[in-house]
Write a protein that holds these residues in place. Structure first.
Motif, PDB file in Angstrom:
ATOM      1  N   THR A   1      29.068  54.502  46.011  1.00 55.50           N
ATOM      2  CA  THR A   1      28.226  53.307  45.909  1.00 55.50           C
ATOM      3  C   THR A   1      28.280  52.409  47.138  1.00 55.50           C
ATOM      4  OG1 THR A   1      29.985  52.076  44.751  1.00 55.50           O
ATOM      5  CG2 THR A   1      28.396  53.318  43.394  1.00 55.50           C
ATOM      6  N   GLN A   2      29.121  52.753  48.110  1.00 56.62           N
ATOM      7  CA  GLN A   2      29.102  51.990  49.357  1.00 56.62           C
ATOM      8  C   GLN A   2      27.770  52.164  50.073  1.00 56.62           C
ATOM      9  OE1 GLN A   2      32.446  52.619  51.917  1.00 56.62           O
ATOM     10  NE2 GLN A   2      33.958  52.441  50.278  1.00 56.62           N
TER      11      GLN A   2
ATOM     12  N   THR B   1      26.228  44.192  48.704  1.00 55.27           N
ATOM     13  CA  THR B   1      27.537  44.468  48.120  1.00 55.27           C
ATOM     14  C   THR B   1      27.422  45.566  47.073  1.00 55.27           C
ATOM     15  OG1 THR B   1      29.416  43.527  46.917  1.00 55.27           O
ATOM     16  CG2 THR B   1      27.239  42.668  46.379  1.00 55.27           C
ATOM     17  N   ASN B   2      28.464  46.366  46.958  1.00 54.76           N
ATOM     18  CA  ASN B   2      28.491  47.418  45.936  1.00 54.76           C
ATOM     19  C   ASN B   2      29.514  47.116  44.846  1.00 54.76           C
ATOM     20  OD1 ASN B   2      30.773  47.841  47.575  1.00 54.76           O
ATOM     21  ND2 ASN B   2      30.884  49.993  46.964  1.00 54.76           N
ATOM     22  N   LYS B   3      30.123  45.933  44.885  1.00 56.38           N
ATOM     23  CA  LYS B   3      31.253  45.687  43.982  1.00 56.38           C
ATOM     24  C   LYS B   3      30.833  45.495  42.528  1.00 56.38           C
ATOM     25  CE  LYS B   3      31.630  40.680  44.863  1.00 56.38           C
ATOM     26  NZ  LYS B   3      32.557  39.622  45.323  1.00 56.38           N
ATOM     27  N   TYR B   4      29.525  45.363  42.283  1.00 56.53           N
ATOM     28  CA  TYR B   4      29.066  45.174  40.911  1.00 56.53           C
ATOM     29  C   TYR B   4      28.449  46.444  40.314  1.00 56.53           C
ATOM     30  CZ  TYR B   4      29.644  40.306  42.251  1.00 56.53           C
ATOM     31  OH  TYR B   4      30.156  39.113  42.697  1.00 56.53           O
ATOM     32  N   HIS B   5      28.324  47.499  41.110  1.00 62.87           N
ATOM     33  CA  HIS B   5      27.708  48.726  40.624  1.00 62.87           C
ATOM     34  C   HIS B   5      28.731  49.671  39.988  1.00 62.87           C
ATOM     35  CE1 HIS B   5      24.032  47.670  42.816  1.00 62.87           C
ATOM     36  NE2 HIS B   5      23.444  48.655  42.173  1.00 62.87           N
TER      37      HIS B   5
ATOM     38  N   GLU C   1      30.418  41.740  35.351  1.00 61.14           N
ATOM     39  CA  GLU C   1      30.232  40.628  36.283  1.00 61.14           C
ATOM     40  C   GLU C   1      28.853  40.672  36.937  1.00 61.14           C
ATOM     41  OE1 GLU C   1      34.642  41.269  35.931  1.00 61.14           O
ATOM     42  OE2 GLU C   1      32.855  42.530  36.055  1.00 61.14           O
TER      43      GLU C   1
END
Length: 212
Positions: free
Chosen positions: A142-143, A180-184, A194
Motif C-alpha cells: 500500500t505504499q 499517506t497509506n497509513k489508513y489503508h 481511523e
C-alpha cells in the motif's frame, strides 16, 4: 479475494461477477427526524456508522452501499426504491467511482452526469453532495498507488466538472487520504477505523455547510 472480481481485473460488462446491495436504515420506525442518505460503494459502508455518530445530534444517517457501476441499468431504479422508504431526507451524499472500470473516462463522465441529472430532477428538494472517490493503492504494497488510481483521479476530475455544471457541492474525500497509506488495509481499497473516522468528519462538515 476471488480473481475474477473488479479489484483484480477489468470486466467488460455493466454487471460484475458478483453484484451486491446493502441498504441500512437506522431507527426506521421514526419518521419525524431529518435524515442524511449516503450512497456509495463499500467505502460508504465503512464510514456510515462513523458518520451516524458524527451527525447524531441532528440527523439519522442511512446508507445505500452497492457494487453497481455508474452505468448499471438498475442503479437509479434502486436509488428510487431506497429513498422512497423514508420521507425526511434532507441531504443525499453521492459517490460512485471504484466500480465499472469497463468504462472509458469519457463514458464514465457521460453516465455520471446522467445519474446526477436524475438525482437533481427527481429530488429537487434535497441537497445533493458529490463525494469524490478515495485513492486506490496496491494490494499487499500500500505504499504505492495502484495502477488504476490514475483512473480514479480522472473520474474525480469529471465529477468536479459535473458538480460545477449543476451547481452541486463537492466533498473531496480523496484529499483526506492523499499522500499517506497509513489508513489503508492490505487490499489497497478499504480502510482501517481511523480512516473511516476521518471521512465521516469530512462528511459531517460538508452536510452542515450545504444546509446553512
Amino acid at each position: 479475494m476471488r480473481k475474477d472480481t473488479y479489484e483484480e481485473k477489468d470486466i467488460n460488462s455493466k454487471l460484475e461477477t458478483y453484484e451486491w446491495d446493502d441498504i441500512w436504515v437506522i431507527h426506521a420506525n421514526d419518521e419525524k427526524r431529518d435524515r442524511v442518505m449516503l450512497i456509495g460503494d463499500s467505502i460508504s459502508r465503512g464510514y456510515r456508522h462513523k458518520a451516524a455518530e458524527a451527525l447524531s445530534g441532528d440527523f439519522y444517517v442511512d446508507n445505500y452501499a452497492t457494487s453497481k457501476g455508474i452505468d448499471n441499468p438498475a442503479l437509479t431504479k434502486t436509488i428510487s426504491l431506497v429513498l422512497a422508504q423514508q420521507p425526511k431526507y434532507k441531504v443525499i451524499h453521492f459517490n460512485n467511482g471504484l466500480h465499472g472500470f469497463h468504462l472509458s473516462d469519457a463514458e464514465y463522465e457521460e453516465h455520471f452526469e446522467s445519474v446526477i441529472k436524475f438525482l437533481t430532477e427527481t429530488y429537487p428538494d434535497k441537497k445533493l453532495i458529490i463525494g469524490l472517490t478515495t485513492p486506490a493503492r496496491e494490494r499487499g504494497n500500500t505504499q504505492n498507488l495502484a495502477e488504476r488510481n490514475h483512473r480514479v483521479i480522472a473520474r474525480n476530475r469529471a465529477a468536479v466538472r459535473i458538480a460545477e455544471k449543476y451547481g452541486i457541492a463537492v466533498n473531496d474525500l480523496y484529499s483526506v487520504l492523499d499522500g499517506t497509506n497509513k489508513y489503508h488495509c492490505e487490499d489497497g481499497i478499504h480502510l482501517i477505523e481511523e480512516g473511516y473516522e476521518l471521512l465521516a468528519e469530512k462528511i459531517k462538515e460538508k452536510v452542515y455547510e450545504v444546509l446553512k
